[in-house]
Design a protein around this motif. Structure first.
Motif, PDB file in Angstrom:
ATOM      1  N   ARG A 150     -18.944 -94.437  36.648  1.00  0.00           N
ATOM      2  CA  ARG A 150     -17.665 -94.351  36.399  1.00  0.00           C
ATOM      3  C   ARG A 150     -16.993 -94.702  38.064  1.00  0.00           C
ATOM      4  O   ARG A 150     -15.877 -95.116  38.295  1.00  0.00           O
ATOM      5  N   LEU A 180     -16.914 -98.490  31.076  1.00  0.00           N
ATOM      6  CA  LEU A 180     -16.073 -99.229  30.500  1.00  0.00           C
ATOM      7  C   LEU A 180     -14.693 -98.110  29.945  1.00  0.00           C
ATOM      8  O   LEU A 180     -13.706 -98.356  29.928  1.00  0.00           O
ATOM      9  N   SER A 182     -13.638 -95.615  31.566  1.00  0.00           N
ATOM     10  CA  SER A 182     -12.891 -95.614  32.889  1.00  0.00           C
ATOM     11  C   SER A 182     -11.862 -96.617  33.205  1.00  0.00           C
ATOM     12  O   SER A 182     -11.041 -96.228  33.943  1.00  0.00           O
ATOM     13  N   LEU A 183     -12.172 -97.537  32.494  1.00  0.00           N
ATOM     14  CA  LEU A 183     -11.114 -98.776  32.680  1.00  0.00           C
ATOM     15  C   LEU A 183      -9.962 -98.754  31.603  1.00  0.00           C
ATOM     16  O   LEU A 183     -10.084 -98.408  30.760  1.00  0.00           O
ATOM     17  N   SER A 184      -9.002 -99.646  31.812  1.00  0.00           N
ATOM     18  CA  SER A 184      -8.033-100.073  30.898  1.00  0.00           C
ATOM     19  C   SER A 184      -7.446-101.277  31.268  1.00  0.00           C
ATOM     20  O   SER A 184      -7.855-102.118  32.075  1.00  0.00           O
ATOM     21  N   THR A 187      -8.685-105.641  32.564  1.00  0.00           N
ATOM     22  CA  THR A 187      -9.984-105.489  33.155  1.00  0.00           C
ATOM     23  C   THR A 187     -10.856-104.874  32.259  1.00  0.00           C
ATOM     24  O   THR A 187     -12.011-105.487  32.290  1.00  0.00           O
ATOM     25  N   GLY A 188     -10.770-103.668  31.560  1.00  0.00           N
ATOM     26  CA  GLY A 188     -11.561-103.064  30.728  1.00  0.00           C
ATOM     27  C   GLY A 188     -11.963-104.425  29.730  1.00  0.00           C
ATOM     28  O   GLY A 188     -13.136-104.508  29.273  1.00  0.00           O
ATOM     29  N   TYR A 191     -14.301-106.852  31.018  1.00  0.00           N
ATOM     30  CA  TYR A 191     -15.599-106.570  31.170  1.00  0.00           C
ATOM     31  C   TYR A 191     -16.504-106.143  29.758  1.00  0.00           C
ATOM     32  O   TYR A 191     -17.745-106.648  29.681  1.00  0.00           O
ATOM     33  N   HIS A 192     -15.763-105.877  28.924  1.00  0.00           N
ATOM     34  CA  HIS A 192     -16.167-105.528  27.493  1.00  0.00           C
ATOM     35  C   HIS A 192     -16.530-106.698  27.028  1.00  0.00           C
ATOM     36  O   HIS A 192     -17.661-106.921  26.305  1.00  0.00           O
ATOM     37  N   TRP A 218     -13.609 -91.833  24.308  1.00  0.00           N
ATOM     38  CA  TRP A 218     -13.177 -92.983  25.074  1.00  0.00           C
ATOM     39  C   TRP A 218     -11.672 -92.587  25.556  1.00  0.00           C
ATOM     40  O   TRP A 218     -10.909 -91.875  24.873  1.00  0.00           O
ATOM     41  N   SER A 220      -9.566 -94.916  27.489  1.00  0.00           N
ATOM     42  CA  SER A 220      -8.673 -95.975  27.415  1.00  0.00           C
ATOM     43  C   SER A 220      -8.410 -96.616  26.161  1.00  0.00           C
ATOM     44  O   SER A 220      -9.172 -96.400  25.129  1.00  0.00           O
ATOM     45  N   ALA A 223     -10.711 -99.351  24.982  1.00  0.00           N
ATOM     46  CA  ALA A 223     -12.005 -98.956  24.682  1.00  0.00           C
ATOM     47  C   ALA A 223     -11.900 -98.518  23.011  1.00  0.00           C
ATOM     48  O   ALA A 223     -12.699 -98.719  22.401  1.00  0.00           O
TER      49      ALA A 223
END
Length: 289
Positions: A150, A180, A182-184, A187-188, A191-192, A218, A220, A223
């Motif tokens: 995180r 994943l 922790s992101l939104s 960006t998330g 990466y996903h 989850w 975000s 996610a």
């Protein structure tokens, strides 16, 4: 949104510049200052002539006005001979401009590319040889602590495909799940998508099981939507398999084009209708009419 193998590491650096000194410390053992300011700065170096040299990214450590270190970051999908001339120029110009030591870090997609890009560059002057520091995902340590993931999700995401099938697979996948989560936003999602294109089928299955076992919450919206999508796709695959088994049990031959259409269908309602019709149709083609 950047999606290429070249752009992804650079997007990670731009989102979280501390990824760069972290990799230099953990992979190469460099003694870089910790706890100070980390700044993403100008990515171009103008010469006295109108020509301009543009590197992929530059990171400065400590005060950006008087940095202790400058790091030129490059991303390479393959070795390019002209980099043997531009890389030394980037370092020399950064050192001249910022009056600090300059380091070159090159992100590569695999071991072969990293080895090629790491070839020493003989500058011609006795004893003056540049040895690029190159890194690929397999060189990164497995991130097995969710809290660490995180704090620096880029490190967890970048290295996860290299360790997702290894001895620490469950811990790595649990941690990257936390990263994943922790992101939104874009960006998330970026990466996903990176992970989904590089994970093996086994790693995807472990990730799905890990989410269920850990009952991960989850945070975000992206996610939650991706997990829901993954589960829906899993249900659809199960429905498609059941449909084909029904046809097989009835001795009905299924042409390849019909089989492909059934397998690729993700609409569970449509698959439900097909399953019911599979019990009464006389041919596979009739199923889709």
């Amino acid at each position: 949104m950047p999606t290429t193998e070249h752009e992804l590491p650079l997007e990670m650096v731009r989102n979280r510049p501390q990824l760069v000194p972290t990799i230099l410390r953990t992979v190469f053992g460099l003694n870089l200052p910790e706890g100070g300011r980390i700044t993403l700065t100008s990515e171009s170096y103008a010469e006295l002539s109108p020509a301009e040299l543009r590197c992929d990214a530059t990171v400065l450590l400590d005060d950006p006005e008087t940095p202790t270190h400058g790091i030129v970051v490059e991303s390479q999908t393959r070795f390019a001979k002209d980099k043997r001339f531009s890389w030394p120029a980037y370092l020399a110009l950064l050192r001249q401009r910022r009056r600090c030591g300059a380091i070159l870090l090159v992100f590569c997609i695999d071991q072969a590319g990293a080895r090629a890009c790491a070839a020493p560059i003989d500058m011609g002057h006795p004893g003056w040889v540049l040895k690029p520091l190159t890194v690929h995902p397999g060189m990164l340590p497995p991130v097995t602590d969710p809290e660490q993931a995180r704090r620096l999700p880029e490190l967890a995401v970048l290295g996860a495909p290299a360790h997702a099938d290894g001895p620490h697979a469950e811990a790595v996948l649990t941690s990257v799940t936390a990263a994943l989560g922790s992101l939104s936003g874009d960006t998330g999602a970026l990466y996903h998508d990176y992970l989904m294109t590089r994970f093996s089928d086994a790693a995807r299955k472990i990730l799905e099981d890990t989410v269920d076992i850990k009952n991960y919450e989850w945070q975000s919206d992206f996610a939650k939507s991706h997990i829901a999508k993954g589960r829906a796709e899993g249900e659809a695959k199960g429905e498609a398999k059941a449909l084909l088994l029904v046809l097989d049990a009835r001795g009905i031959s299924v042409p390849n084009d019909v089989r492909e259409r059934v397998i690729s269908c993700t609409d569970t309602d449509q698959l439900d209708r097909w399953v019911r019709r599979a019990a009464v149709v006389h041919s596979a083609e009739e199923l889709l009419d």
